[in-house]
Design a protein around this motif. Structure first.
Motif, PDB file in Angstrom:
ATOM      1  N   VAL A  33       0.855  -1.180   0.000  1.00 52.64           N
ATOM      2  CA  VAL A  33       0.000   0.000   0.000  1.00 52.64           C
ATOM      3  C   VAL A  33       0.892   1.232   0.000  1.00 52.64           C
ATOM      4  CG1 VAL A  33      -1.794   1.296   1.196  1.00 52.64           C
ATOM      5  CG2 VAL A  33      -1.817  -1.207   1.245  1.00 52.64           C
ATOM      6  N   VAL A  34       0.813   2.024  -1.061  1.00 49.63           N
ATOM      7  CA  VAL A  34       1.601   3.248  -1.180  1.00 49.63           C
ATOM      8  C   VAL A  34       0.822   4.391  -0.541  1.00 49.63           C
ATOM      9  CG1 VAL A  34       2.639   4.894  -2.783  1.00 49.63           C
ATOM     10  CG2 VAL A  34       2.764   2.433  -3.263  1.00 49.63           C
ATOM     11  N   VAL A  35       1.490   5.116   0.360  1.00 52.03           N
ATOM     12  CA  VAL A  35       0.826   6.191   1.105  1.00 52.03           C
ATOM     13  C   VAL A  35       1.578   7.508   0.868  1.00 52.03           C
ATOM     14  CG1 VAL A  35      -0.038   6.948   3.358  1.00 52.03           C
ATOM     15  CG2 VAL A  35       0.213   4.491   2.875  1.00 52.03           C
ATOM     16  N   PRO A  36       1.147   8.310  -0.114  1.00 55.78           N
ATOM     17  CA  PRO A  36       1.735   9.639  -0.259  1.00 55.78           C
ATOM     18  C   PRO A  36       1.383  10.517   0.937  1.00 55.78           C
ATOM     19  CG  PRO A  36       0.621   8.936  -2.279  1.00 55.78           C
ATOM     20  CD  PRO A  36       0.200   7.992  -1.194  1.00 55.78           C
ATOM     21  N   ALA A  37       2.246  11.459   1.258  1.00 56.80           N
ATOM     22  CA  ALA A  37       2.064  12.268   2.455  1.00 56.80           C
ATOM     23  C   ALA A  37       0.794  13.107   2.426  1.00 56.80           C
ATOM     24  CB  ALA A  37       3.274  13.180   2.643  1.00 56.80           C
ATOM     25  N   HIS A  38       0.293  13.430   1.225  1.00 59.53           N
ATOM     26  CA  HIS A  38      -0.834  14.358   1.130  1.00 59.53           C
ATOM     27  C   HIS A  38      -2.098  13.729   0.539  1.00 59.53           C
ATOM     28  CE1 HIS A  38       1.812  17.653   2.223  1.00 59.53           C
ATOM     29  NE2 HIS A  38       2.662  17.260   1.285  1.00 59.53           N
ATOM     30  N   ASP A  39      -2.094  12.445   0.278  1.00 59.39           N
ATOM     31  CA  ASP A  39      -3.212  11.807  -0.427  1.00 59.39           C
ATOM     32  C   ASP A  39      -4.379  11.562   0.526  1.00 59.39           C
ATOM     33  OD1 ASP A  39      -4.948  10.154  -1.890  1.00 59.39           O
ATOM     34  OD2 ASP A  39      -3.287   9.317  -3.045  1.00 59.39           O
ATOM     35  N   ALA A  40      -5.371  12.453   0.493  1.00 60.19           N
ATOM     36  CA  ALA A  40      -6.508  12.368   1.416  1.00 60.19           C
ATOM     37  C   ALA A  40      -7.327  11.113   1.189  1.00 60.19           C
ATOM     38  CB  ALA A  40      -7.389  13.610   1.281  1.00 60.19           C
ATOM     39  N   ALA A  41      -7.479  10.682  -0.052  1.00 59.86           N
ATOM     40  CA  ALA A  41      -8.303   9.501  -0.335  1.00 59.86           C
ATOM     41  C   ALA A  41      -7.689   8.246   0.281  1.00 59.86           C
ATOM     42  CB  ALA A  41      -8.477   9.334  -1.847  1.00 59.86           C
ATOM     43  N   VAL A  42      -6.387   8.055   0.108  1.00 59.76           N
ATOM     44  CA  VAL A  42      -5.703   6.899   0.696  1.00 59.76           C
ATOM     45  C   VAL A  42      -5.785   6.962   2.216  1.00 59.76           C
ATOM     46  CG1 VAL A  42      -3.453   5.810   1.035  1.00 59.76           C
ATOM     47  CG2 VAL A  42      -4.161   6.505  -1.259  1.00 59.76           C
ATOM     48  N   GLN A  43      -5.549   8.124   2.769  1.00 64.42           N
ATOM     49  CA  GLN A  43      -5.546   8.264   4.221  1.00 64.42           C
ATOM     50  C   GLN A  43      -6.946   8.127   4.811  1.00 64.42           C
ATOM     51  OE1 GLN A  43      -3.207  11.747   5.357  1.00 64.42           O
ATOM     52  NE2 GLN A  43      -1.700  11.285   3.763  1.00 64.42           N
ATOM     53  N   ASP A  44      -7.957   8.653   4.136  1.00 67.09           N
ATOM     54  CA  ASP A  44      -9.343   8.477   4.595  1.00 67.09           C
ATOM     55  C   ASP A  44      -9.680   6.999   4.725  1.00 67.09           C
ATOM     56  OD1 ASP A  44      -9.729  11.218   4.640  1.00 67.09           O
ATOM     57  OD2 ASP A  44     -10.951  11.273   2.812  1.00 67.09           O
ATOM     58  N   ALA A  45      -9.229   6.215   3.758  1.00 70.49           N
ATOM     59  CA  ALA A  45      -9.546   4.781   3.754  1.00 70.49           C
ATOM     60  C   ALA A  45      -8.863   4.052   4.903  1.00 70.49           C
ATOM     61  CB  ALA A  45      -9.144   4.168   2.417  1.00 70.49           C
ATOM     62  N   LEU A  46      -7.693   4.529   5.324  1.00 70.56           N
ATOM     63  CA  LEU A  46      -6.949   3.876   6.401  1.00 70.56           C
ATOM     64  C   LEU A  46      -7.420   4.327   7.781  1.00 70.56           C
ATOM     65  CD1 LEU A  46      -3.359   4.062   4.851  1.00 70.56           C
ATOM     66  CD2 LEU A  46      -4.782   2.016   5.105  1.00 70.56           C
ATOM     67  N   GLY A  47      -7.962   5.537   7.876  1.00 75.09           N
ATOM     68  CA  GLY A  47      -8.428   6.058   9.150  1.00 75.09           C
ATOM     69  C   GLY A  47      -7.374   6.890   9.855  1.00 75.09           C
ATOM     70  N   TYR A  48      -7.824   7.603  10.886  1.00 77.06           N
ATOM     71  CA  TYR A  48      -6.979   8.585  11.540  1.00 77.06           C
ATOM     72  C   TYR A  48      -6.834   8.336  13.033  1.00 77.06           C
ATOM     73  CZ  TYR A  48      -7.453  11.061   7.129  1.00 77.06           C
ATOM     74  OH  TYR A  48      -7.408  11.375   5.800  1.00 77.06           O
ATOM     75  N   PHE A  49      -5.789   8.932  13.601  1.00 73.05           N
ATOM     76  CA  PHE A  49      -5.539   8.893  15.030  1.00 73.05           C
ATOM     77  C   PHE A  49      -6.816   9.255  15.800  1.00 73.05           C
ATOM     78  CE2 PHE A  49      -4.091  10.913  18.974  1.00 73.05           C
ATOM     79  CZ  PHE A  49      -3.219   9.972  19.465  1.00 73.05           C
ATOM     80  N   PRO A  50      -7.127   8.456  16.845  1.00 72.43           N
ATOM     81  CA  PRO A  50      -6.293   7.475  17.543  1.00 72.43           C
ATOM     82  C   PRO A  50      -6.402   6.040  17.027  1.00 72.43           C
ATOM     83  CG  PRO A  50      -8.255   7.876  18.810  1.00 72.43           C
ATOM     84  CD  PRO A  50      -8.340   8.769  17.606  1.00 72.43           C
ATOM     85  N   ALA A  51      -7.033   5.826  15.856  1.00 66.15           N
ATOM     86  CA  ALA A  51      -7.132   4.489  15.309  1.00 66.15           C
ATOM     87  C   ALA A  51      -5.764   4.028  14.803  1.00 66.15           C
ATOM     88  CB  ALA A  51      -8.137   4.448  14.168  1.00 66.15           C
ATOM     89  N   TRP A  52      -5.520   2.724  14.925  1.00 69.07           N
ATOM     90  CA  TRP A  52      -4.259   2.124  14.478  1.00 69.07           C
ATOM     91  C   TRP A  52      -4.477   1.284  13.238  1.00 69.07           C
ATOM     92  CZ3 TRP A  52       0.283   3.517  16.494  1.00 69.07           C
ATOM     93  CH2 TRP A  52       0.308   4.047  17.798  1.00 69.07           C
ATOM     94  N   VAL A  53      -3.500   1.340  12.337  1.00 68.17           N
ATOM     95  CA  VAL A  53      -3.422   0.401  11.223  1.00 68.17           C
ATOM     96  C   VAL A  53      -2.513  -0.726  11.685  1.00 68.17           C
ATOM     97  CG1 VAL A  53      -2.762   0.019   8.835  1.00 68.17           C
ATOM     98  CG2 VAL A  53      -3.810   2.206   9.527  1.00 68.17           C
ATOM     99  N   ARG A  54      -3.007  -1.943  11.676  1.00 72.17           N
ATOM    100  CA  ARG A  54      -2.267  -3.052  12.269  1.00 72.17           C
ATOM    101  C   ARG A  54      -2.263  -4.268  11.339  1.00 72.17           C
ATOM    102  NH1 ARG A  54      -4.444  -3.705  17.576  1.00 72.17           N
ATOM    103  NH2 ARG A  54      -5.220  -1.584  17.499  1.00 72.17           N
TER     104      ARG A  54
END
Length: 305
Positions: free
Chosen positions: A284-305
């Motif tokens: 999974v490629v995660v660019p620093a600014h890609d909102a769509a990729v980051q939205d799909a992964l979720g945000y703090f305090p949630a963890w990607v594990r």
């Protein structure tokens, strides 16, 4: 900078392994944090024309671009990869962003700095911060972590030590704060997933830095393999959207002329990410600014594990 030796690169790994007592998980969380995982800490965003981020995108349609940092957890240790927008971003921006660039390079309010989010969640101060490169939207939060040792690639240290105002520079207001403890990262000639230079931070293959020059001289990326076995590749600003990687496309030419130190080398780095993604289709490629990729992964305090 060449006097920084192989021994100092190993010092980072040792320091990271010893930092557990300084950055412990909050006392109460919805679920136990992973052994190895990460959390995306979104500090702000800006809406821009799709064409600036996506090949053949619309000039009239607006899409979000994030200003994010990445909290990496390795067993009992925590480190921060990039800082997003910090507590003093408005003052920094007013001081160091040229007037001519302010229409193109900006941020929206509110800004919620990483330090504020971590403090609210009960984290002790982070002791290790690594920046992918020294630009304003990645290093803004550096002064928010006076307790931390701040790491950047050896090749990036020249621009940091000679910071100056500009649209694509390391800013004095961010990186020249008195007392900031900068340390160079010396990547080794050890191949990792097709990259010739790498640095295994914990000597177990779970968190590995690689050299990705072009956007800046010392831009670096980070591979993180989490508990599930899935691998994520944080590529900084090599590309702003994963769609650009899939297409093998450069940034919009006008933006690239301003922000990329070497456009041809940046495109070679895009092609290298594309090659790695083809070789490892589950990556999974995660660019620093890609909102769509980051939205799909979720945000703090949630963890990607």
């Amino acid at each position: 900078m060449k006097y920084f030796s192989l021994l100092q690169s190993f010092t980072l790994a040792a320091a990271l392994l010893c930092g557990a007592a300084h950055a412990q998980a909050p006392a109460a969380t919805p679920s136990a944090p992973p052994q190895v995982g990460f959390s995306i800490i979104k500090t702000g965003k800006v809406s821009v024309a799709e064409r600036l981020l996506v090949p053949d995108g619309s000039l009239s349609k607006k899409i979000d671009t994030n200003f994010s940092a990445f909290l990496i957890k390795h067993k009992n240790d925590y480190l921060l990869f990039d800082t997003g927008l910090g507590a003093n971003i408005e003052t920094q921006y007013a001081q160091d962003m040229p007037y001519w660039a302010r229409l193109a390079f900006k941020f929206e309010k509110p800004v919620v700095p990483v330090r504020k989010q971590l403090d609210a969640a009960g984290f002790a101060p982070i002791q290790k911060v690594i920046i992918s490169h020294g630009h304003w939207d990645h290093a803004s939060g550096v002064p928010d972590f006076p307790e931390a040792e701040i790491f950047a690639a050896e090749e990036e240290m020249h621009s940091i030590k000679h910071a100056e105002s500009g649209a694509a520079t390391a800013w004095p207001s961010q990186v020249a704060t008195p007392g900031t403890r900068w340390s160079p990262l010396v990547l080794q000639p050890i191949a990792h997933k097709g990259y010739a230079q790498s640095l295994d931070l914990f000597n177990d293959g779970s968190v590995v830095l690689v050299a990705m020059p072009g956007h800046t001289e010392g831009s670096i990326g980070m591979f993180v393999t989490v508990d599930s076995g899935k691998c994520y590749f944080f590529i900084g600003d090599v590309a702003w959207k994963s769609a650009a990687i899939q297409a093998g496309a450069p940034k919009f030419w006008a933006a690239s002329m301003v922000v990329d130190r070497n456009r041809e080398q940046t495109l070679r780095s895009v092609e290298q990410v594309r090659d790695v993604a083809r070789k490892y289709p589950d990556l999974v490629v995660v660019p620093a600014h890609d909102a769509a990729v980051q939205d799909a992964l979720g945000y703090f305090p949630a963890w990607v594990r």
